[in-house]
Design a protein around this motif. Structure first.
Motif, PDB file in Angstrom:
ATOM      1  N   VAL A 129       5.210   3.857  -3.334  1.00  0.00           N
ATOM      2  CA  VAL A 129       4.744   4.896  -4.266  1.00  0.00           C
ATOM      3  C   VAL A 129       5.795   5.151  -5.351  1.00  0.00           C
ATOM      4  O   VAL A 129       5.499   5.204  -6.523  1.00  0.00           O
ATOM      5  CB  VAL A 129       4.450   6.206  -3.509  1.00  0.00           C
ATOM      6  CG1 VAL A 129       4.069   7.320  -4.473  1.00  0.00           C
ATOM      7  CG2 VAL A 129       3.346   5.981  -2.490  1.00  0.00           C
TER       8      VAL A 129
ATOM      9  N   ARG B 223      -1.024   3.303  11.583  1.00  0.00           N
ATOM     10  CA  ARG B 223       0.208   3.681  10.879  1.00  0.00           C
ATOM     11  C   ARG B 223       0.362   5.199  10.895  1.00  0.00           C
ATOM     12  O   ARG B 223      -0.545   5.946  10.526  1.00  0.00           O
ATOM     13  CB  ARG B 223       0.152   3.168   9.444  1.00  0.00           C
ATOM     14  CG  ARG B 223       1.454   3.344   8.679  1.00  0.00           C
ATOM     15  CD  ARG B 223       1.519   4.646   7.889  1.00  0.00           C
ATOM     16  NE  ARG B 223       0.610   4.645   6.764  1.00  0.00           N
ATOM     17  CZ  ARG B 223      -0.120   5.696   6.427  1.00  0.00           C
ATOM     18  NH1 ARG B 223      -0.073   6.825   7.137  1.00  0.00           N
ATOM     19  NH2 ARG B 223      -0.903   5.649   5.378  1.00  0.00           N
ATOM     20  N   VAL B 224       1.525   5.624  11.340  1.00  0.00           N
ATOM     21  CA  VAL B 224       1.818   7.063  11.326  1.00  0.00           C
ATOM     22  C   VAL B 224       2.527   7.420  10.022  1.00  0.00           C
ATOM     23  O   VAL B 224       2.097   8.284   9.278  1.00  0.00           O
ATOM     24  CB  VAL B 224       2.693   7.458  12.530  1.00  0.00           C
ATOM     25  CG1 VAL B 224       3.029   8.940  12.479  1.00  0.00           C
ATOM     26  CG2 VAL B 224       1.970   7.131  13.833  1.00  0.00           C
ATOM     27  N   TYR B 225       3.628   6.773   9.768  1.00  0.00           N
ATOM     28  CA  TYR B 225       4.325   7.006   8.511  1.00  0.00           C
ATOM     29  C   TYR B 225       5.153   5.786   8.190  1.00  0.00           C
ATOM     30  O   TYR B 225       5.284   4.868   9.022  1.00  0.00           O
ATOM     31  CB  TYR B 225       5.203   8.268   8.568  1.00  0.00           C
ATOM     32  CG  TYR B 225       6.342   8.240   9.559  1.00  0.00           C
ATOM     33  CD1 TYR B 225       6.142   8.683  10.874  1.00  0.00           C
ATOM     34  CD2 TYR B 225       7.602   7.776   9.208  1.00  0.00           C
ATOM     35  CE1 TYR B 225       7.185   8.657  11.791  1.00  0.00           C
ATOM     36  CE2 TYR B 225       8.643   7.756  10.107  1.00  0.00           C
ATOM     37  CZ  TYR B 225       8.432   8.199  11.410  1.00  0.00           C
ATOM     38  OH  TYR B 225       9.460   8.179  12.311  1.00  0.00           O
ATOM     39  N   VAL B 226       5.706   5.770   6.989  1.00  0.00           N
ATOM     40  CA  VAL B 226       6.514   4.644   6.538  1.00  0.00           C
ATOM     41  C   VAL B 226       7.831   5.191   5.992  1.00  0.00           C
ATOM     42  O   VAL B 226       7.827   6.168   5.246  1.00  0.00           O
ATOM     43  CB  VAL B 226       5.798   3.838   5.424  1.00  0.00           C
ATOM     44  CG1 VAL B 226       6.692   2.710   4.917  1.00  0.00           C
ATOM     45  CG2 VAL B 226       4.479   3.289   5.927  1.00  0.00           C
ATOM     46  N   THR B 227       8.893   4.585   6.384  1.00  0.00           N
ATOM     47  CA  THR B 227      10.196   4.939   5.797  1.00  0.00           C
ATOM     48  C   THR B 227      10.692   3.760   4.973  1.00  0.00           C
ATOM     49  O   THR B 227      10.269   2.620   5.182  1.00  0.00           O
ATOM     50  CB  THR B 227      11.218   5.301   6.879  1.00  0.00           C
ATOM     51  OG1 THR B 227      11.351   4.191   7.781  1.00  0.00           O
ATOM     52  CG2 THR B 227      10.791   6.538   7.649  1.00  0.00           C
ATOM     53  N   TRP B 228      11.555   4.084   4.066  1.00  0.00           N
ATOM     54  CA  TRP B 228      12.114   3.060   3.166  1.00  0.00           C
ATOM     55  C   TRP B 228      13.634   3.164   3.219  1.00  0.00           C
ATOM     56  O   TRP B 228      14.262   3.674   2.295  1.00  0.00           O
ATOM     57  CB  TRP B 228      11.598   3.262   1.749  1.00  0.00           C
ATOM     58  CG  TRP B 228      10.131   3.028   1.592  1.00  0.00           C
ATOM     59  CD1 TRP B 228       9.123   3.883   1.911  1.00  0.00           C
ATOM     60  CD2 TRP B 228       9.510   1.851   1.102  1.00  0.00           C
ATOM     61  NE1 TRP B 228       7.908   3.321   1.646  1.00  0.00           N
ATOM     62  CE2 TRP B 228       8.116   2.068   1.141  1.00  0.00           C
ATOM     63  CE3 TRP B 228       9.983   0.614   0.619  1.00  0.00           C
ATOM     64  CZ2 TRP B 228       7.203   1.098   0.721  1.00  0.00           C
ATOM     65  CZ3 TRP B 228       9.065  -0.330   0.190  1.00  0.00           C
ATOM     66  CH2 TRP B 228       7.683  -0.100   0.256  1.00  0.00           C
TER      67      TRP B 228
ATOM     68  N   MET C 176       0.808  -1.223   0.000  1.00  0.00           N
ATOM     69  CA  MET C 176       0.000   0.000   0.000  1.00  0.00           C
ATOM     70  C   MET C 176       0.835   1.263   0.000  1.00  0.00           C
ATOM     71  O   MET C 176       0.405   2.302  -0.473  1.00  0.00           O
ATOM     72  CB  MET C 176      -0.929   0.010   1.228  1.00  0.00           C
ATOM     73  CG  MET C 176      -2.081  -0.951   1.120  1.00  0.00           C
ATOM     74  SD  MET C 176      -3.268  -0.448  -0.153  1.00  0.00           S
ATOM     75  CE  MET C 176      -4.171   0.834   0.731  1.00  0.00           C
ATOM     76  N   GLU C 177       2.027   1.192   0.583  1.00  0.00           N
ATOM     77  CA  GLU C 177       2.812   2.418   0.748  1.00  0.00           C
ATOM     78  C   GLU C 177       3.915   2.570  -0.284  1.00  0.00           C
ATOM     79  O   GLU C 177       4.629   3.574  -0.277  1.00  0.00           O
ATOM     80  CB  GLU C 177       3.430   2.451   2.153  1.00  0.00           C
ATOM     81  CG  GLU C 177       2.428   2.309   3.283  1.00  0.00           C
ATOM     82  CD  GLU C 177       1.457   3.483   3.378  1.00  0.00           C
ATOM     83  OE1 GLU C 177       1.667   4.503   2.698  1.00  0.00           O
ATOM     84  OE2 GLU C 177       0.490   3.374   4.139  1.00  0.00           O
TER      85      GLU C 177
END
Lengths: 770, 416
Positions: free
Chosen positions: B149, B253-258, B146-147
């Motif tokens: 992008v 979920r607050v945020y996602v890092t990669w 989902m995250e």
């Protein structure tokens, strides 16, 4: 004498000649002669005008042949040779016509007096003119006359000294010596001449011994430079007749012996002396004192011949018996041959040259010997066979008038009209001949060349072709840019530079939030501890903080404008480069947006409004965060406020809630930080999902530009205008050659037209050769 | 089936860190809630399983205590772990056994197996287990799909999810199922960590404005298209379900890092915050049980029929023995037993004729054979009663299973 001089009073002479003709009759004939001459001026001027144009036209054609013509080398060389011949022909014709003009414009009868040195020419002139040694110097044993003088009858007593310019001095005085001596190089200025090192003949090289005389003369001219250098002005000096001698005569023997270096005569080109003649009103008479023609340097001969043809109607060749040489000498013969060149179209040499035996003070035997010598060698043993021989005593003005002047004028009054006719018909025949030769040569010059009309068509066709090529090339390169942008917008998907830029902003926001929202964690908490208990609630502090955070997040994401500006700049650069190769001169040295501004200016100046507007509109394209992206992510931030509406229940709700005490401060910071992270993250994701938007904006703008520039109804027409206005800038070689060809064709056409008219004129007059 | 139970092997196919253990724990805990009051419950079928469930619960509680966590806060498995759960109808050896093997997700990578003899040796029985499993659970890491992008993130997703390896296992399994088409075959794709995306209308704890379950489903279909196709082509009769499960429920979920990853380029690290005071709110396990029950219904029926036949055979055998021809005397005493038992009851007759019973006529008679029939009949009766109790329990389990099997899936579930 020059054209335009005022008509002089009617000529009258006193006395009656031996033939019994009255002087009045002579005067009438001379008047009629002068009138007839003037009547011919118009036609001669017409010919001079026409042939001057022909000369200029041939010069232009010859110059144009210096540029590449695309013809084979052999053909070009042949063409050049033909042209050179024609130019020479025309130059000679013009020289002829100008000499004739000088003749026909003259209001006087000019009689030249020539002969070796020491034969009494100057004495003769004194007798004719009544001038003294001071104006017409004489002297024993050595040559005296250094400058050609004209003496004309006038009510005034003055002299007009025409001075050399530095250039004419070097060309007319110094250059002949260099030429005769075979010296290498030539001084270009007077100062160079001053410092020029002239050789001395090598005693061991006999071939140089004969150069000594010329070298001595040349060195003396150099040595005396200071005496006349300041006089080399090229101007005309008017002065009285007194003290004229140094300006017209060589230094005297005494002066030479004394080592004089005073030679102002070297600066004088010609002296025109005006003075009342003693014997009657001879206003139409000019006598010209000529230097010894057989003694001039070879380089000066051509000039003297030209001067004679332009200025003199007849020449008196004065001879004189002496105790050492009573005969007709080689020098006399050389002079005669030179005079024969100068007679031009006059058929009878004897009409032009008249021998004068100056017997004053000489023995009868010597006179008889000379008389017989002339009869034998000059007149083929027949009295007056070829040349008239007059005898006089030069020192006696009355005798001169009786035995020389009157008979001469009588003879000239009869022969000059004939000579004038001969000169007139001669120059016209020559002009007709030249016209015929040019007419015959024109086909060769025109061979393989397009005419002026065809060239005009070629020019237009070439312009259209170049304009079309320009449009195609621009289109080809622009299409590559559009295709690249299309790929970026539709196929390549997300631009990682953009997504990386967005991610970088998110990281910045995160770091900012974790640093106590820009204040530092300790300070933020301290503020919260102070404010919240004071307000007895957390909400006032939180409301302010959430506004501040929301504004800060938006502000930081606006830094994406740097990325967009870079995108725009790159696009302008790509488009400018699309124009670079086809039409670099229109862009100058500018690049990117500046180059496109230049292009717009050029288009507008070339009356290409549609194309110019297309460029203008393109440059007005906007790509920025506020306009294109913020509206799409605004929703993510709108929910970032202290109070809001529950999306499920529709009821008001509070985003953050914590006790306004010590424990609540840390909790609030954590919650606010989480919400900030989330809002920034949602904004980042929303922006990244719009990653194609910048590419779409650019693609749409450039595609529209392409449509207007290439596919609009006005495109072809305006590209043609642009090409027409800047063709020399864009294709200098193509149109330079064509223009040169067109000029050549035009000149050839004009030449042909002029020649045709000349032929018609000469044919109408019945000139020979027409 | 062994004894009075049906045993189901359930395979787990998923990469490291996807939450396999959390999923099993969720099934354990939520299963108990779903079956509460039905007479059936979910139990840990052995001590190790019980210990693991307790350990996982404690670990999760510790993470939740901190208020926020990154998805890797719960450490992934490092070795094969057998989870044995059972739907217990109250019979010690009855019910439906659920045997699930958890293993390090990295073992899916053939290279990892090649590089380690130990892993390779452990993988073979594990693979056999999965291939003979009737049910395969495929946990799907929702944040990854989902995250992602950016192109870089999207490129990493197949490797992060081990899609290729998963597809190979599914294909092998499907071919095995195709060889026995009468056997049940079910693949359940279970999106986990999807609390942020699948949001019931009444949930106001999760700070999200809209339900993204449709988006999650579409992303799943796109990402796992190859896996579904592999199953469909090899075993057309197999069932496939899409069944998101909230294994925690108390996270958002607050945020996602990669961050960079040497193997995959980048890896997905979602950052969560704890909501609802950390109270675990597991959703979707009921759908899982429904699915299991449906597939178990037919299998259970067959197994039950087998069991009943076995019991019936036993009863008949014992009855036949008790009623065998004993000869004249024996038959006489059988008749006597019958009469006496009819008066004093069979049990009393047996008691009185026990060897330690007071010496009595009946005891003597027993020696002579009196009471023998009664005893044998009692044994037969006891077996019959046990059979009845087992039958009752089995019937109850059947009812629960049938009841569950008849229930509709929630709107979270989609058939594939």
């Amino acid at each position: 004498m020059t054209a335009g001089c005022a008509a002089r009073p009617r000529a009258t002479w006193h006395g009656v000649n031996k033939g019994g003709k009255s002087v009045g009759e002579i005067s009438d004939r001379i008047e009629a002669l002068v009138a007839t001459r003037h009547g011919r001026l118009a036609e001669v001027d017409t010919e001079i005008g026409a042939w001057s144009e022909a000369e200029a036209g041939l010069a232009r054609i010859a110059k144009s042949l210096e540029a590449p013509t695309g013809r084979a080398e052999g053909a070009a060389a042949e063409e050049a040779a033909v042209l050179a011949g024609l130019r020479s022909e025309v130059a000679a014709t013009l020289e002829d016509l100008r000499a004739a003009r000088c003749r026909f414009v003259r209001p006087t009868i000019n009689i030249g007096v020539s002969g070796k040195a020491r034969v009494g020419k100057s004495t003769l002139l004194q007798s004719v003119s009544g001038l003294s040694d001071d104006q017409i110097p004489t002297g024993p044993h050595v040559p005296v006359t250094a400058v050609r003088s004209r003496i004309m009858q006038s009510d005034r007593r003055r002299v007009l000294l025409r001075m050399h310019s530095p250039e004419s001095f070097l060309a007319d005085v110094v250059a002949p010596y260099h030429q005769d001596l075979g010296l290498e190089g030539m001084p270009r200025t007077v100062e160079e001449f001053r410092h020029w090192t002239y050789p001395r003949p090598d005693p061991d090289d006999p071939s140089q011994h004969s150069d000594n005389a010329l070298l001595v003369n040349l060195r003396s001219i150099q040595a005396s430079l200071d005496s006349y250098a300041d006089l080399l002005t090229g101007s005309q000096i008017e002065r009285g007749l007194e003290g004229l001698r140094p300006f017209v005569a060589y230094p005297t023997r005494e002066e030479v012996s004394a080592g004089t270096t005073h030679r102002p005569h070297l600066a004088v080109r010609e002296a025109i002396i005006e003075s009342p003649f003693p014997h009657g009103d001879v206003s139409r008479l000019v006598v010209v004192d000529l230097p010894g023609l057989g003694e001039v340097a070879s380089g000066a001969e051509e000039r003297h011949v030209r001067d004679l043809r332009h200025d003199v109607d007849a020449v008196l060749l004065v001879v004189r018996p002496s105790t050492t040489a009573a005969y007709y000498t080689n020098a006399d013969d050389r002079a005669l041959k030179l005079l024969d060149k100068a007679r031009g179209h006059v058929r009878t040499p004897g009409h032009y040259v008249h021998f004068v035996i100056n017997h004053g003070g000489e023995s009868t035997g010597g006179i008889e010997a000379l008389r017989n010598d002339l009869r034998t060698r000059v007149n083929a043993s027949t009295d007056g066979g070829f040349y008239q021989v007059l005898e006089t005593n030069a020192i006696d003005p009355a005798v001169v008038n009786e035995t020389l002047l009157i008979p001469l004028l009588e003879s000239l009054s009869r022969t000059l009209p004939e000579m004038d006719d001969e000169v007139y018909s001669g120059v016209m025949a020559r002009a007709a001949d030249a016209a015929r030769r040019i007419s015959e040569a024109l086909p060769q010059l025109l061979a393989g060349r397009a005419g002026a009309d065809e060239l005009a068509h070629l020019e237009q066709e070439l312009l259209q072709q170049r304009a079309a090529e320009l449009r195609w090339k621009v289109d080809q390169r622009l299409r590559a840019v559009v295709e690249e942008l299309w790929r970026a917008a539709h196929r390549d998907g997300v631009d990682e530079r953009y997504t990386n830029a967005v991610e970088a902003v998110f990281d910045e926001v995160r770091a900012w939030a974790e640093d106590g929202f820009g204040k530092g964690t300790a300070r933020w908490q301290e503020e919260a501890r102070l404010i919240m208990p004071t307000e007895r609630a957390a909400s006032p502090f939180l409301v302010e903080e959430m506004h501040r955070v929301r504004v800060e997040v938006t502000r930081r994401f606006r830094s994406l404008d740097d990325f967009f500006n870079e995108q725009l700049a790159r696009t302008w650069e790509d488009i400018a480069e699309a124009f670079r190769e086809p039409c670099a001169p229109l862009l100058g040295k500018a690049t990117g947006k500046q180059a496109l501004h230049h292009l717009e200016g050029r288009l507008r100046a070339s009356s290409c409004p549609v194309l110019a507007d297309a460029v203008r509109d393109l440059l007005q394209t906007r790509l920025d965060y506020r306009t294109h992206l913020h509206p799409r992510v605004r929703e993510e931030l709108d929910g970032f406020s202290f109070e809001g509406v529950d999306p499920d229940t529709g009821r008001p709700r509070v985003a953050l809630l914590a006790p306004a005490d010590e424990a609540g401060v840390e909790l609030l910071e954590q919650q606010l930080r989480e919400r900030t992270h989330k809002a920034a993250f949602e904004t980042m994701v929303a922006l990244q999902r719009e990653a194609v938007l910048p590419a779409l904006v650019l693609y749409a703008a450039v595609k529209q530009f392409e449509d207007e520039l290439i596919l609009s109804a006005d495109s072809r027409r305006e590209f043609l205008r642009l090409a027409r206005n800047h063709r020399d800038l864009l294709w200098p070689d193509d149109f330079g050659q064509l223009e040169a060809s067109a000029k050549r064709a035009h000149d050839l056409a004009e030449l042909a037209h002029g020649v045709g008219e000349a032929l018609a004129r000469h044919a109408a007059r019945g000139d020979e050769g027409a | 089936m062994s004894g009075g139970r049906v045993a189901f092997d359930i395979g787990l196919v998923g990469p490291s860190g996807v939450g396999k253990t959390s999923l099993i724990s969720a099934v354990f805990l939520a299963g108990q809630d779903v079956l509460a009051g039905s007479g059936v419950t979910v139990v840990a079928d052995d001590e190790p399983t019980a210990g693991l469930m307790a350990y996982h619960a404690d670990a999760l509680a510790g993470v939740v205590q901190r208020g926020q966590f990154v998805s890797e806060s719960l450490s992934a498995s490092k070795e094969v772990v057998d989870f044995r759960l059972r739907m217990d109808p109250g019979l010690p050896d009855g019910g439906i056994a659920l045997h699930i093997k958890d293993y390090p997700g990295g073992w899916l990578d053939p290279k990892a197996r090649q590089d380690s003899a130990g892993i390779k040796k452990s993988w073979e029985p594990l693979q056999d287990f999965m291939l003979r499993s009737s049910v395969l659970l495929v946990p799907v890491d929702s944040p990854s799909i989902m995250e992602a992008v950016t192109p870089r993130q999207s490129r990493a997703v197949p490797m992060l999810l081990r899609l290729h390896d998963t597809m190979q296992v599914l294909r092998l399994w499907a071919r095995g199922r195709a060889a026995a088409p009468e056997s049940p075959a079910l693949v359940i794709f279970v999106p986990v960590k999807c609390e942020t995306y699948v949001r019931p209308a009444h949930d106001h704890h999760r700070a999200r404005r809209s339900d993204r379950s449709v988006e999650l489903y579409e992303q799943f279909r796109t990402t796992y298209a190859g896996c579904m196709k592999a199953v469909r082509t090899e075993a057309p009769h197999a069932h496939m379900l899409y069944l998101p499960i909230d294994t925690l429920g108390c996270v958002d979920r607050v945020y996602v890092t990669w961050p960079p990853d040497p193997d995959t380029g980048v890896r997905c690290e979602p950052h969560f915050r704890i909501v609802n005071d950390g109270k675990r709110d597991i959703r979707g396990v009921d759908d899982l049980l429904i699915a299991l029950c449906r597939i178990l219904t037919e299998a259970r029926r067959k197994a039950e029929q087998d069991h009943e036949r076995t019991l019936t055979e036993q009863h008949r055998a014992s009855q036949s023995y008790a009623n065998r021809d004993r000869g004249l005397v024996g038959n006489f005493f059988r008749a006597a037993d019958n009469v006496i038992a009819g008066r004093i009851g069979r049990s009393e007759l047996i008691r009185l004729t026990e060897p330690d019973a007071p010496l009595s006529l009946l005891r003597w008679l027993r020696i002579a054979g009196l009471g023998q029939w009664a005893r044998e009949q009692q044994t037969s009766d006891r077996i019959g009663q046990e059979r009845l109790r087992a039958l009752e329990a089995l019937h109850n389990l059947q009812a629960v299973v049938d009841d569950l099997a008849k229930q509709d899936y929630s709107d979270r579930v989609r058939r594939l």
